[in-house]
Design an enzyme around this catalytic site. Structure first.
Site, PDB file in Angstrom:
ATOM      1  N   VAL A  63       1.235  -1.735  -0.015  1.00 47.91           N
ATOM      2  CA  VAL A  63       0.106  -0.546   0.074  1.00 47.91           C
ATOM      3  C   VAL A  63       1.451   1.342   0.789  1.00 47.91           C
ATOM      4  O   VAL A  63       1.904   1.128   0.642  1.00 47.91           O
ATOM      5  CB  VAL A  63      -0.793   0.205   0.981  1.00 47.91           C
ATOM      6  CG1 VAL A  63      -1.966   1.261   1.090  1.00 47.91           C
ATOM      7  CG2 VAL A  63      -1.617  -1.249   1.273  1.00 47.91           C
ATOM      8  N   CYS A  64       0.622   2.403  -0.836  1.00 45.14           N
ATOM      9  CA  CYS A  64       1.285   3.114  -1.043  1.00 45.14           C
ATOM     10  C   CYS A  64       1.040   3.810   0.237  1.00 45.14           C
ATOM     11  O   CYS A  64      -0.049   4.697   0.505  1.00 45.14           O
ATOM     12  CB  CYS A  64       1.397   4.041  -2.037  1.00 45.14           C
ATOM     13  SG  CYS A  64       2.548   5.627  -2.203  1.00 45.14           S
ATOM     14  N   VAL A  65       2.539   4.501   0.882  1.00 42.57           N
ATOM     15  CA  VAL A  65       2.552   5.333   1.912  1.00 42.57           C
ATOM     16  C   VAL A  65       2.303   6.600   2.167  1.00 42.57           C
ATOM     17  O   VAL A  65       0.520   7.380   2.777  1.00 42.57           O
ATOM     18  CB  VAL A  65       3.864   5.562   2.871  1.00 42.57           C
ATOM     19  CG1 VAL A  65       5.014   6.201   1.935  1.00 42.57           C
ATOM     20  CG2 VAL A  65       3.446   6.439   4.037  1.00 42.57           C
TER      21      VAL A  65
END
Lengths: 118, 98, 118
Positions: free
Chosen positions: C76-78
């Site tokens: 999941v992209c931060v």
């Protein structure tokens, strides 16, 4: 090392894709890949000079465009047909671009390892 | 290159743009709402037929069935499943036209 | 073959997450390696822990968690997650939050990268 092309097709501001797509380019610049970007369909408006998003409260990105080159994304292509269809000219863009016809865009896409649409 | 399109051609120009830049013989795969364009007798048939002249055109069976279009597609469009989709990706670099 | 996947849309509103899941399942069944599934833009909410769809509907977060348990790297992209209020304690097991650098690595390592979005 991979040849990666960002294929921008969405208009700016109406959706976040143009902006979050640009954020990807800025991070990818730190890695050893060959980057290029093409703007076609409504995304040609993302390159337009004079964008002022202050009344929207959205952080604009037109001021970020000139740094793309410093982040390793040296080739910026614009699809000629998309540009002309929308009444835009090369002078309307905030950064220098290479205008290409449909066949040219198709050929460059074919040369890439990865195509990321935004 | 495999061109994947997921938009109905009645709503968005993704399929048109894809056909315009796709090189000859590059396969085009219609998924999600893009399968609506493959229905026989619709206004998009001309566009799909023009694509068929230069490209193999595939459409995802799950999306076709979900929309009640099974057995009613423009002739020449090949119906494939997810496993065939994977095979196409194995054979060609993909580009998704959203 | 090593295949990477990027998803740009969240659950239920769009079919993107469903198509991506079916694609990944089929690729694994064929013996391919999934280099990573990268959740970008609104796709970060595909792994929301407190998701509770009606019982007769598919559970999108659980699907990704189950694939994660099988060893698929679900990232999941931060930056996208922070924008949308997603935190490590709010995502399902067997998924992780990391930076866009992971997407860059997927693009470098994988032989194919497929994007699912809107």
């Amino acid at each position: 090392m991979a040849k990666i092309m960002f294929v921008n097709r969405n208009a700016p501001h109406g959706t976040i894709y143009a902006w979050e797509g640009l954020e990807v380019v800025l991070i990818f610049g730190a890695y050893e890949n060959e980057l290029a970007a093409v703007y076609m369909d409504d995304a040609v408006f993302s390159l337009k000079k004079g964008q002022d998003t202050s009344a929207l409260g959205i952080k604009g990105f037109v001021q970020t465009l000139p740094v793309l080159e410093d982040y390793g994304c040296e080739k910026i292509y614009v699809d000629k047909e998309s540009m002309e269809k929308r009444g835009l000219k090369t002078d309307d863009f905030a950064i220098p671009v290479e205008v290409m016809d449909s066949a040219g865009i198709g050929k460059i896409m074919e040369e890439q390892d990865v195509l990321l649409p935004f | 290159m495999l061109h994947i399109v997921n938009k109905s051609p009645y709503m968005k120009s993704s399929l048109e743009s894809c056909i315009r830049v796709a090189q000859k013989d590059a396969p085009i795969l219609l998924i999600e709402d893009a399968v609506l364009g493959a229905a026989a007798g619709g206004g998009a048939e001309t566009l799909v037929k023009s694509a068929l002249k230069d490209h193999p055109v595939y459409a995802l069976s799950a999306d076709i069935s979900a929309r009640g279009l099974a057995g009613n597609l423009t002739p020449g469009v090949k119906v494939i499943d997810y496993a065939d989709f994977v095979d196409l990706v194995e054979q060609h670099k993909p580009m998704t036209w959203l | 073959m090593k295949i990477g996947v990027m998803i740009q849309e969240g659950p239920y509103n769009h079919e993107a997450s469903d198509t991506a899941y079916k694609f990944v399942e089929a690729a694994l069944a064929k013996g391919h390696t999934i280099q990573g599934v990268f959740m970008y833009d609104d796709a970060v909410t595909n792994v929301a822990k407190h998701m509770e769809p009606p019982q007769d509907d598919r559970h999108i977060a659980r699907r990704w968690s189950e694939l994660g348990a099988k060893g698929v790297d679900i990232v999941v992209c931060v930056a996208a997650a922070k924008r949308r209020g997603m935190k490590p304690e709010l995502i399902v097991d067997n998924t992780r939050i990391s930076g866009l650098g992971q997407l860059s690595e997927i693009c470098t390592e994988a032989e194919r990268v497929v994007t699912f979005g809107d």
